[in-house]
Design a protein around this motif. Sequence first.
Motif, PDB file in Angstrom:
ATOM      1  N   ALA A  17       0.859  -1.195   0.000  1.00 27.72           N
ATOM      2  CA  ALA A  17       0.000   0.000   0.000  1.00 27.72           C
ATOM      3  C   ALA A  17       0.889   1.236   0.000  1.00 27.72           C
ATOM      4  CB  ALA A  17      -0.903   0.003   1.232  1.00 27.72           C
ATOM      5  N   ASP A  56      -3.100   2.433   9.060  1.00 22.11           N
ATOM      6  CA  ASP A  56      -3.942   2.317   7.859  1.00 22.11           C
ATOM      7  C   ASP A  56      -3.155   1.734   6.688  1.00 22.11           C
ATOM      8  OD1 ASP A  56      -6.339   3.109   8.904  1.00 22.11           O
ATOM      9  OD2 ASP A  56      -6.103   5.225   8.363  1.00 22.11           O
ATOM     10  N   LEU A  57      -1.940   2.217   6.500  1.00 27.00           N
ATOM     11  CA  LEU A  57      -1.113   1.681   5.407  1.00 27.00           C
ATOM     12  C   LEU A  57      -0.817   0.203   5.643  1.00 27.00           C
ATOM     13  CD1 LEU A  57       1.374   4.663   4.940  1.00 27.00           C
ATOM     14  CD2 LEU A  57      -0.270   3.843   3.237  1.00 27.00           C
ATOM     15  N   SER A  60      -3.894  -1.920   4.942  1.00 26.71           N
ATOM     16  CA  SER A  60      -4.157  -2.057   3.498  1.00 26.71           C
ATOM     17  C   SER A  60      -3.215  -3.078   2.865  1.00 26.71           C
ATOM     18  CB  SER A  60      -3.971  -0.715   2.783  1.00 26.71           C
ATOM     19  OG  SER A  60      -4.891   0.209   3.252  1.00 26.71           O
ATOM     20  N   LYS A  63      -4.188  -6.575   4.139  1.00 28.07           N
ATOM     21  CA  LYS A  63      -5.418  -7.041   3.490  1.00 28.07           C
ATOM     22  C   LYS A  63      -5.106  -7.549   2.077  1.00 28.07           C
ATOM     23  CE  LYS A  63     -10.158  -5.319   2.838  1.00 28.07           C
ATOM     24  NZ  LYS A  63     -10.382  -5.157   1.414  1.00 28.07           N
ATOM     25  N   ALA A  64      -4.266  -6.807   1.365  1.00 25.99           N
ATOM     26  CA  ALA A  64      -3.914  -7.207  -0.007  1.00 25.99           C
ATOM     27  C   ALA A  64      -3.201  -8.556  -0.011  1.00 25.99           C
ATOM     28  CB  ALA A  64      -3.039  -6.132  -0.654  1.00 25.99           C
TER      29      ALA A  64
END
Length: 314
Positions: A17, A56-57, A60, A63-64
């Motif tokens: 991310a 947050d980064l 992300s 999650k990826a």
Amino acid sequence: MTSTAISGARILSVGTALPEQVLTNEDLEQMVDTSHEWIVERSGIHERRIGGTTSDLAASAGKAAIERAGIDPATIDLLILATTSPDRRVPATASTVQELLGLQCGAMDLNAACSGFVYALVAAHGFIEMGHSRVLIIGAETLSRMTDWTDRTTCILFADGAGAAVVEKTDGAGDLHGWHVDSNGSLEEALFCDFDGKIEMAGQAIFKNAVLAMENAARKSLAMADMSADQIDLVVPHQANVRIVEASCKRLGIPYEKTSMVIHRTGNTSSASIPLALEDAWTGGRVNQGDNILLVGFGAGMTSAAAVITWDGI
Ligand code: COA
């Protein structure tokens, strides 16, 4: 230090991310006395991404990696977040990321500066050897919060981003053949950031020691893997400066063309830089089953770390 206890684990997938905001060298020309030409010639950086929070980064990127692996997040036993720029002093940002990802598992931060992702990779293999099935490792940073935007010797280098990998148990010997983690605390003053302070760096001292530390960590992990440099198909180095990577490769006898480089578009994202470069090589079709990959980094501390893996992921 040597170890023969290489675990049965492999990197299954990677994910990354980056913040949306692009900061170009031309933007920096408006902020400090510098030029696009100087930055490119001395570091290889053209632009970088800044913004967001580390959690947050990290979430992300995590999650990826989980989605790409096609696994149930409930099967993850541990989250290790390598970061030198946590959201808060307490709690560990890993706990915030755990909540964001809806994981039910142990979670901890690991700070080994820019070597953090490789430290986390080695630690993940160790946890799996001791019984875990899946470990999510993430390197995530918001160095822009720690950067002095009036200091042209540092603000041209540092940036934000995140990269993650799902590491899972395998039946066989696993992908990790050799590794080395190191630290030289006597060099602490060459690169540091105090609480509520900004990054301070002696650039030339770091440069010189980085080349030697990368070579040393790479040689030690190659020796443990019983491999020679010419058996390496891909080098995924920490992205601090193109010239540091060129010099290290030269000393190791590995052609620079075998490296995965993203620094021109990411800047130095510390613990995120190696997974960002690994994912870039993977999406670019440069990572194939059975390829021998050398991951090697260095950072404040002065830490260094390397791992030799044979790709067995998706
Ligand atoms: N723009 C223009 N000029 C700059 C500049 C900038 N952003 N930053 C420094 N300069 C000037 C210096 O003041 C110096 O000027 P002088 O010769 O008049 O004194 C000149 O450029 C050369 O500076 P120097 O520090 O010798 O440059 P360098 O070739 O060593 O490159 C770094 C500087 C920081 C890019 C390089 O040393 C480096 O990458 N070091 C490692 C840093 C690192 O990796 N940190 C993270 C570790 S994880």
